[in-house]
Scaffold this motif. Structure first.
Motif, PDB file in Angstrom:
ATOM      1  N   ASP A   1     -49.091  24.774-125.661  1.00  0.00           N
ATOM      2  CA  ASP A   1     -49.256  25.814-124.642  1.00  0.00           C
ATOM      3  C   ASP A   1     -48.013  26.697-124.559  1.00  0.00           C
ATOM      4  O   ASP A   1     -48.110  27.911-124.452  1.00  0.00           O
ATOM      5  CB  ASP A   1     -49.543  25.172-123.284  1.00  0.00           C
ATOM      6  N   SER A   2     -46.847  26.083-124.669  1.00  0.00           N
ATOM      7  CA  SER A   2     -45.591  26.833-124.596  1.00  0.00           C
ATOM      8  C   SER A   2     -45.340  27.670-125.846  1.00  0.00           C
ATOM      9  O   SER A   2     -44.664  28.692-125.775  1.00  0.00           O
ATOM     10  CB  SER A   2     -44.420  25.874-124.378  1.00  0.00           C
ATOM     11  N   CYS A   3     -45.862  27.226-126.982  1.00  0.00           N
ATOM     12  CA  CYS A   3     -45.599  27.908-128.255  1.00  0.00           C
ATOM     13  C   CYS A   3     -46.654  28.951-128.621  1.00  0.00           C
ATOM     14  O   CYS A   3     -46.451  29.709-129.571  1.00  0.00           O
ATOM     15  CB  CYS A   3     -45.489  26.885-129.382  1.00  0.00           C
ATOM     16  N   LEU A   4     -47.765  28.970-127.891  1.00  0.00           N
ATOM     17  CA  LEU A   4     -48.814  29.945-128.201  1.00  0.00           C
ATOM     18  C   LEU A   4     -48.239  31.350-128.193  1.00  0.00           C
ATOM     19  O   LEU A   4     -47.499  31.720-127.290  1.00  0.00           O
ATOM     20  CB  LEU A   4     -49.956  29.860-127.184  1.00  0.00           C
ATOM     21  N   GLY A   5     -48.544  32.112-129.195  1.00  0.00           N
ATOM     22  CA  GLY A   5     -48.071  33.484-129.282  1.00  0.00           C
ATOM     23  C   GLY A   5     -46.745  33.616-130.009  1.00  0.00           C
ATOM     24  O   GLY A   5     -46.624  34.383-130.944  1.00  0.00           O
ATOM     25  N   SER A   6     -45.760  32.840-129.616  1.00  0.00           N
ATOM     26  CA  SER A   6     -44.428  32.997-130.209  1.00  0.00           C
ATOM     27  C   SER A   6     -44.222  32.159-131.460  1.00  0.00           C
ATOM     28  O   SER A   6     -43.505  32.568-132.373  1.00  0.00           O
ATOM     29  CB  SER A   6     -43.352  32.647-129.180  1.00  0.00           C
ATOM     30  N   MET A   7     -44.821  30.985-131.527  1.00  0.00           N
ATOM     31  CA  MET A   7     -44.666  30.095-132.688  1.00  0.00           C
ATOM     32  C   MET A   7     -46.039  29.525-133.050  1.00  0.00           C
ATOM     33  O   MET A   7     -46.347  28.367-132.741  1.00  0.00           O
ATOM     34  CB  MET A   7     -43.668  28.979-132.374  1.00  0.00           C
ATOM     35  N   PRO A   8     -46.879  30.325-133.697  1.00  0.00           N
ATOM     36  CA  PRO A   8     -48.257  29.893-133.942  1.00  0.00           C
ATOM     37  C   PRO A   8     -48.403  28.644-134.801  1.00  0.00           C
ATOM     38  O   PRO A   8     -49.292  27.830-134.545  1.00  0.00           O
ATOM     39  CB  PRO A   8     -48.912  31.111-134.607  1.00  0.00           C
ATOM     40  N   GLU A   9     -47.549  28.458-135.807  1.00  0.00           N
ATOM     41  CA  GLU A   9     -47.662  27.263-136.649  1.00  0.00           C
ATOM     42  C   GLU A   9     -47.351  26.006-135.833  1.00  0.00           C
ATOM     43  O   GLU A   9     -48.030  24.988-135.954  1.00  0.00           O
ATOM     44  CB  GLU A   9     -46.744  27.348-137.868  1.00  0.00           C
ATOM     45  N   CYS A  10     -46.344  26.089-135.004  1.00  0.00           N
ATOM     46  CA  CYS A  10     -46.002  24.964-134.138  1.00  0.00           C
ATOM     47  C   CYS A  10     -47.165  24.667-133.189  1.00  0.00           C
ATOM     48  O   CYS A  10     -47.572  23.523-133.028  1.00  0.00           O
ATOM     49  CB  CYS A  10     -44.718  25.279-133.358  1.00  0.00           C
ATOM     50  N   ALA A  11     -47.714  25.704-132.585  1.00  0.00           N
ATOM     51  CA  ALA A  11     -48.830  25.524-131.656  1.00  0.00           C
ATOM     52  C   ALA A  11     -50.025  24.879-132.345  1.00  0.00           C
ATOM     53  O   ALA A  11     -50.637  23.951-131.804  1.00  0.00           O
ATOM     54  CB  ALA A  11     -49.226  26.862-131.032  1.00  0.00           C
ATOM     55  N   ARG A  12     -50.347  25.353-133.553  1.00  0.00           N
ATOM     56  CA  ARG A  12     -51.492  24.785-134.282  1.00  0.00           C
ATOM     57  C   ARG A  12     -51.286  23.304-134.586  1.00  0.00           C
ATOM     58  O   ARG A  12     -52.194  22.489-134.395  1.00  0.00           O
ATOM     59  CB  ARG A  12     -51.729  25.550-135.579  1.00  0.00           C
ATOM     60  N   LEU A  13     -50.105  22.950-135.072  1.00  0.00           N
ATOM     61  CA  LEU A  13     -49.826  21.539-135.373  1.00  0.00           C
ATOM     62  C   LEU A  13     -49.878  20.687-134.114  1.00  0.00           C
ATOM     63  O   LEU A  13     -50.397  19.561-134.135  1.00  0.00           O
ATOM     64  CB  LEU A  13     -48.474  21.398-136.055  1.00  0.00           C
ATOM     65  N   CYS A  14     -49.354  21.210-133.028  1.00  0.00           N
ATOM     66  CA  CYS A  14     -49.381  20.461-131.765  1.00  0.00           C
ATOM     67  C   CYS A  14     -50.808  20.249-131.270  1.00  0.00           C
ATOM     68  O   CYS A  14     -51.138  19.173-130.765  1.00  0.00           O
ATOM     69  CB  CYS A  14     -48.548  21.174-130.707  1.00  0.00           C
ATOM     70  N   ILE A  15     -51.646  21.263-131.418  1.00  0.00           N
ATOM     71  CA  ILE A  15     -53.049  21.123-131.007  1.00  0.00           C
ATOM     72  C   ILE A  15     -53.741  20.063-131.856  1.00  0.00           C
ATOM     73  O   ILE A  15     -54.462  19.203-131.333  1.00  0.00           O
ATOM     74  CB  ILE A  15     -53.780  22.481-131.086  1.00  0.00           C
ATOM     75  N   ASP A  16     -53.510  20.107-133.173  1.00  0.00           N
ATOM     76  CA  ASP A  16     -54.093  19.085-134.059  1.00  0.00           C
ATOM     77  C   ASP A  16     -53.613  17.691-133.678  1.00  0.00           C
ATOM     78  O   ASP A  16     -54.400  16.742-133.599  1.00  0.00           O
ATOM     79  CB  ASP A  16     -53.721  19.348-135.521  1.00  0.00           C
ATOM     80  N   CYS A  17     -52.319  17.571-133.440  1.00  0.00           N
ATOM     81  CA  CYS A  17     -51.746  16.266-133.106  1.00  0.00           C
ATOM     82  C   CYS A  17     -52.267  15.764-131.768  1.00  0.00           C
ATOM     83  O   CYS A  17     -52.624  14.592-131.637  1.00  0.00           O
ATOM     84  CB  CYS A  17     -50.216  16.367-133.114  1.00  0.00           C
ATOM     85  N   ALA A  18     -52.319  16.651-130.786  1.00  0.00           N
ATOM     86  CA  ALA A  18     -52.839  16.246-129.475  1.00  0.00           C
ATOM     87  C   ALA A  18     -54.266  15.723-129.603  1.00  0.00           C
ATOM     88  O   ALA A  18     -54.598  14.661-129.059  1.00  0.00           O
ATOM     89  CB  ALA A  18     -52.788  17.419-128.499  1.00  0.00           C
ATOM     90  N   GLN A  19     -55.087  16.444-130.340  1.00  0.00           N
ATOM     91  CA  GLN A  19     -56.489  16.046-130.468  1.00  0.00           C
ATOM     92  C   GLN A  19     -56.635  14.677-131.125  1.00  0.00           C
ATOM     93  O   GLN A  19     -57.376  13.832-130.644  1.00  0.00           O
ATOM     94  CB  GLN A  19     -57.265  17.099-131.267  1.00  0.00           C
ATOM     95  N   ILE A  20     -55.899  14.443-132.218  1.00  0.00           N
ATOM     96  CA  ILE A  20     -56.032  13.147-132.906  1.00  0.00           C
ATOM     97  C   ILE A  20     -55.462  12.018-132.047  1.00  0.00           C
ATOM     98  O   ILE A  20     -55.979  10.907-132.053  1.00  0.00           O
ATOM     99  CB  ILE A  20     -55.419  13.167-134.327  1.00  0.00           C
ATOM    100  N   CYS A  21     -54.409  12.298-131.278  1.00  0.00           N
ATOM    101  CA  CYS A  21     -53.848  11.252-130.409  1.00  0.00           C
ATOM    102  C   CYS A  21     -54.769  10.952-129.226  1.00  0.00           C
ATOM    103  O   CYS A  21     -54.907   9.789-128.847  1.00  0.00           O
ATOM    104  CB  CYS A  21     -52.451  11.639-129.943  1.00  0.00           C
ATOM    105  N   TRP A  22     -55.402  11.976-128.647  1.00  0.00           N
ATOM    106  CA  TRP A  22     -56.394  11.716-127.584  1.00  0.00           C
ATOM    107  C   TRP A  22     -57.507  10.839-128.156  1.00  0.00           C
ATOM    108  O   TRP A  22     -57.939   9.868-127.527  1.00  0.00           O
ATOM    109  CB  TRP A  22     -57.007  13.003-127.048  1.00  0.00           C
TER     110      TRP A  22
END
Length: 109
Positions: A25-46
């Motif tokens: 959420d914090s990286c959306l817009g400014s660091m898209p690659e970081c945001a994408r990896l974090c979203i993937d990681c969050a989903q697999i960890c949930w």
């Protein structure tokens, strides 16, 4: 065959997912690659927390995927100095280590 997983393993997965969601959420817009990896990681960890909570027989396979994704997320987040990225990287490293223990106990190569 169901697997017995400790509550602390579930808590570690949830903590990682939480930190990744916050970082994304914090990286959306400014660091898209970081945001994408974090979203993937969050989903697999949930998802891994859910599998672990119900003692699924597929836990070893799920957490093997989690290791790779958590490591990739941690590597990306470690590049950034922001506090949320550093917290996310740390949570990912802890989760990856926990997932390695689960795979080791399960004896899955």
């Amino acid at each position: 065959m169901a697997h017995k997983i400790s509550q602390s393993s579930v808590d570690i997965a949830v903590r990682c997912a939480y930190e990744c969601e916050h970082c994304a959420d914090s990286c959306l817009g400014s660091m898209p690659e970081c945001a994408r990896l974090c979203i993937d990681c969050a989903q697999i960890c949930w998802n891994s927390a859910a599998y672990m909570s119900r003692g699924s027989r597929f836990i070893p396979q799920i957490v093997k995927s989690c290791i790779e994704i958590c490591e990739a997320c941690a590597k990306e987040c470690e590049k950034h100095e922001s506090e949320h990225c550093q917290k996310c990287a740390q949570a990912c490293r802890v989760a990856a280590e926990e997932y390695r223990k689960i795979v080791s106990v399960a004896g899955v190569a």
